[in-house]
Design a protein around this motif. Sequence first.
Motif, PDB file in Angstrom:
ATOM      1  N   ALA A 169      10.288  -6.730  20.681  1.00 33.28           N
ATOM      2  CA  ALA A 169       9.282  -7.656  21.211  1.00 33.28           C
ATOM      3  C   ALA A 169       8.607  -8.469  20.116  1.00 33.28           C
ATOM      4  CB  ALA A 169       8.227  -6.880  21.992  1.00 33.28           C
ATOM      5  N   TYR A 170       8.865  -8.135  18.872  1.00 31.90           N
ATOM      6  CA  TYR A 170       8.189  -8.779  17.750  1.00 31.90           C
ATOM      7  C   TYR A 170       9.135  -9.722  17.018  1.00 31.90           C
ATOM      8  CZ  TYR A 170       4.725  -5.054  18.373  1.00 31.90           C
ATOM      9  OH  TYR A 170       3.779  -4.200  18.889  1.00 31.90           O
ATOM     10  N   ASP A 171       8.704 -10.948  16.806  1.00 33.92           N
ATOM     11  CA  ASP A 171       9.532 -11.929  16.103  1.00 33.92           C
ATOM     12  C   ASP A 171       9.272 -11.961  14.599  1.00 33.92           C
ATOM     13  OD1 ASP A 171       9.708 -14.522  18.679  1.00 33.92           O
ATOM     14  OD2 ASP A 171      10.992 -12.798  18.226  1.00 33.92           O
ATOM     15  N   TYR A 172       8.097 -11.562  14.179  1.00 36.15           N
ATOM     16  CA  TYR A 172       7.719 -11.720  12.777  1.00 36.15           C
ATOM     17  C   TYR A 172       7.568 -10.345  12.125  1.00 36.15           C
ATOM     18  CZ  TYR A 172       6.722 -16.301  14.625  1.00 36.15           C
ATOM     19  OH  TYR A 172       6.835 -17.509  15.254  1.00 36.15           O
ATOM     20  N   TRP A 173       8.214 -10.205  10.962  1.00 33.48           N
ATOM     21  CA  TRP A 173       8.243  -8.923  10.277  1.00 33.48           C
ATOM     22  C   TRP A 173       7.932  -9.075   8.799  1.00 33.48           C
ATOM     23  CZ3 TRP A 173       9.237  -4.152  12.524  1.00 33.48           C
ATOM     24  CH2 TRP A 173       9.600  -4.195  13.879  1.00 33.48           C
ATOM     25  N   GLY A 174       7.240  -8.087   8.264  1.00 31.88           N
ATOM     26  CA  GLY A 174       7.041  -8.010   6.831  1.00 31.88           C
ATOM     27  C   GLY A 174       8.231  -7.328   6.179  1.00 31.88           C
ATOM     28  N   GLN A 175       8.198  -7.229   4.859  1.00 30.25           N
ATOM     29  CA  GLN A 175       9.347  -6.736   4.108  1.00 30.25           C
ATOM     30  C   GLN A 175       9.431  -5.220   4.027  1.00 30.25           C
ATOM     31  OE1 GLN A 175       6.513  -7.388   2.879  1.00 30.25           O
ATOM     32  NE2 GLN A 175       6.161  -6.202   1.024  1.00 30.25           N
ATOM     33  N   GLY A 176       8.412  -4.506   4.414  1.00 31.31           N
ATOM     34  CA  GLY A 176       8.419  -3.048   4.376  1.00 31.31           C
ATOM     35  C   GLY A 176       7.819  -2.515   3.084  1.00 31.31           C
ATOM     36  N   THR A 177       7.188  -1.367   3.212  1.00 32.63           N
ATOM     37  CA  THR A 177       6.626  -0.676   2.059  1.00 32.63           C
ATOM     38  C   THR A 177       6.949   0.811   2.201  1.00 32.63           C
ATOM     39  OG1 THR A 177       4.597  -0.335   0.753  1.00 32.63           O
ATOM     40  CG2 THR A 177       4.332  -0.408   3.148  1.00 32.63           C
ATOM     41  N   LEU A 178       7.404   1.417   1.109  1.00 26.20           N
ATOM     42  CA  LEU A 178       7.893   2.794   1.159  1.00 26.20           C
ATOM     43  C   LEU A 178       6.751   3.790   1.022  1.00 26.20           C
ATOM     44  CD1 LEU A 178      10.231   4.852   1.163  1.00 26.20           C
ATOM     45  CD2 LEU A 178      10.383   4.520  -1.326  1.00 26.20           C
ATOM     46  N   VAL A 179       6.715   4.723   1.945  1.00 22.94           N
ATOM     47  CA  VAL A 179       5.769   5.840   1.891  1.00 22.94           C
ATOM     48  C   VAL A 179       6.573   7.119   1.719  1.00 22.94           C
ATOM     49  CG1 VAL A 179       4.094   7.203   3.202  1.00 22.94           C
ATOM     50  CG2 VAL A 179       4.027   4.692   3.294  1.00 22.94           C
ATOM     51  N   THR A 180       6.279   7.853   0.659  1.00 30.07           N
ATOM     52  CA  THR A 180       6.964   9.117   0.398  1.00 30.07           C
ATOM     53  C   THR A 180       5.923  10.220   0.330  1.00 30.07           C
ATOM     54  OG1 THR A 180       8.666   7.975  -0.884  1.00 30.07           O
ATOM     55  CG2 THR A 180       8.521  10.363  -1.130  1.00 30.07           C
ATOM     56  N   VAL A 181       6.098  11.220   1.172  1.00 29.82           N
ATOM     57  CA  VAL A 181       5.171  12.348   1.215  1.00 29.82           C
ATOM     58  C   VAL A 181       5.916  13.590   0.738  1.00 29.82           C
ATOM     59  CG1 VAL A 181       3.566  13.702   2.609  1.00 29.82           C
ATOM     60  CG2 VAL A 181       4.008  11.299   3.184  1.00 29.82           C
ATOM     61  N   SER A 182       5.455  14.144  -0.360  1.00 28.98           N
ATOM     62  CA  SER A 182       6.113  15.332  -0.919  1.00 28.98           C
ATOM     63  C   SER A 182       5.470  16.607  -0.374  1.00 28.98           C
ATOM     64  CB  SER A 182       6.029  15.312  -2.437  1.00 28.98           C
ATOM     65  OG  SER A 182       4.677  15.373  -2.854  1.00 28.98           O
ATOM     66  N   SER A 183       6.292  17.631  -0.257  1.00 33.09           N
ATOM     67  CA  SER A 183       5.788  18.907   0.294  1.00 33.09           C
ATOM     68  C   SER A 183       5.244  19.806  -0.794  1.00 33.09           C
ATOM     69  CB  SER A 183       6.901  19.617   1.055  1.00 33.09           C
ATOM     70  OG  SER A 183       8.008  19.825   0.209  1.00 33.09           O
ATOM     71  N   GLY A 204       0.771  -1.238   0.000  1.00 36.86           N
ATOM     72  CA  GLY A 204       0.000   0.000   0.000  1.00 36.86           C
ATOM     73  C   GLY A 204       0.797   1.280   0.000  1.00 36.86           C
ATOM     74  N   GLY A 205       2.106   1.183   0.080  1.00 36.62           N
ATOM     75  CA  GLY A 205       2.910   2.391   0.077  1.00 36.62           C
ATOM     76  C   GLY A 205       2.898   3.080  -1.278  1.00 36.62           C
ATOM     77  N   GLY A 206       3.438   4.281  -1.306  1.00 30.75           N
ATOM     78  CA  GLY A 206       3.488   5.029  -2.546  1.00 30.75           C
ATOM     79  C   GLY A 206       3.886   6.459  -2.318  1.00 30.75           C
ATOM     80  N   LEU A 207       3.737   7.262  -3.362  1.00 29.52           N
ATOM     81  CA  LEU A 207       4.065   8.685  -3.315  1.00 29.52           C
ATOM     82  C   LEU A 207       2.765   9.482  -3.208  1.00 29.52           C
ATOM     83  CD1 LEU A 207       6.017  11.093  -3.679  1.00 29.52           C
ATOM     84  CD2 LEU A 207       5.737  10.800  -6.163  1.00 29.52           C
ATOM     85  N   VAL A 208       2.723  10.392  -2.260  1.00 26.55           N
ATOM     86  CA  VAL A 208       1.524  11.196  -2.052  1.00 26.55           C
ATOM     87  C   VAL A 208       1.947  12.605  -1.655  1.00 26.55           C
ATOM     88  CG1 VAL A 208       1.297  10.525   0.382  1.00 26.55           C
ATOM     89  CG2 VAL A 208      -0.735  11.234  -0.904  1.00 26.55           C
ATOM     90  N   GLN A 209       1.133  13.571  -1.985  1.00 33.13           N
ATOM     91  CA  GLN A 209       1.415  14.942  -1.577  1.00 33.13           C
ATOM     92  C   GLN A 209       1.019  15.160  -0.119  1.00 33.13           C
ATOM     93  OE1 GLN A 209      -0.636  17.482  -4.410  1.00 33.13           O
ATOM     94  NE2 GLN A 209       1.264  17.734  -5.572  1.00 33.13           N
ATOM     95  N   ALA A 210       1.657  16.131   0.489  1.00 37.51           N
ATOM     96  CA  ALA A 210       1.313  16.487   1.863  1.00 37.51           C
ATOM     97  C   ALA A 210      -0.172  16.777   1.974  1.00 37.51           C
ATOM     98  CB  ALA A 210       2.132  17.687   2.320  1.00 37.51           C
ATOM     99  N   GLY A 211      -0.781  16.257   3.027  1.00 36.05           N
ATOM    100  CA  GLY A 211      -2.213  16.407   3.213  1.00 36.05           C
ATOM    101  C   GLY A 211      -3.023  15.248   2.647  1.00 36.05           C
ATOM    102  N   GLY A 212      -2.365  14.414   1.877  1.00 33.20           N
ATOM    103  CA  GLY A 212      -3.045  13.289   1.263  1.00 33.20           C
ATOM    104  C   GLY A 212      -3.166  12.091   2.192  1.00 33.20           C
ATOM    105  N   SER A 213      -3.664  11.000   1.628  1.00 29.21           N
ATOM    106  CA  SER A 213      -3.925   9.785   2.400  1.00 29.21           C
ATOM    107  C   SER A 213      -3.369   8.558   1.693  1.00 29.21           C
ATOM    108  CB  SER A 213      -5.428   9.587   2.593  1.00 29.21           C
ATOM    109  OG  SER A 213      -6.010  10.659   3.308  1.00 29.21           O
TER     110      SER A 213
END
Length: 125
Positions: A111-125, A7-16
Amino acid sequence: VQLQASGGGLVQAGGSLRLSCASSGDTFSGHVVGWFRQAPGKEREFVAGIRWNSRITSYEDSVKGRFTISRDSAKNTVDLQMNSLKPEDTAVYYCAADRNVISSTIRDSRAYDYWGQGTLVTVSS
């Protein structure tokens, strides 16, 4: 438990954006599921967590009122709805899960043993 964050992605400030953490191989029942993030040059930090069975939630102060963590039992996912995004929210977001997390350790990534691979969230100004 194998986790997949999306679900990560590039979004402008104020976005969702809406992130999702899916589990394969096991259900989230009995687990605490947390979202953490790591910005370049910074340590990984807690964002939000939810206790699957009770739905009790916890948030880092800077995201309170903007982010909402929730569970979807039908899809076996934990979602993070992020509104009013700010450039300082830019990071790689990770989901994590563990059965043995207690209230005092929910914000502790160790405290957490199980992790996902990560998803990048970039918020531009």
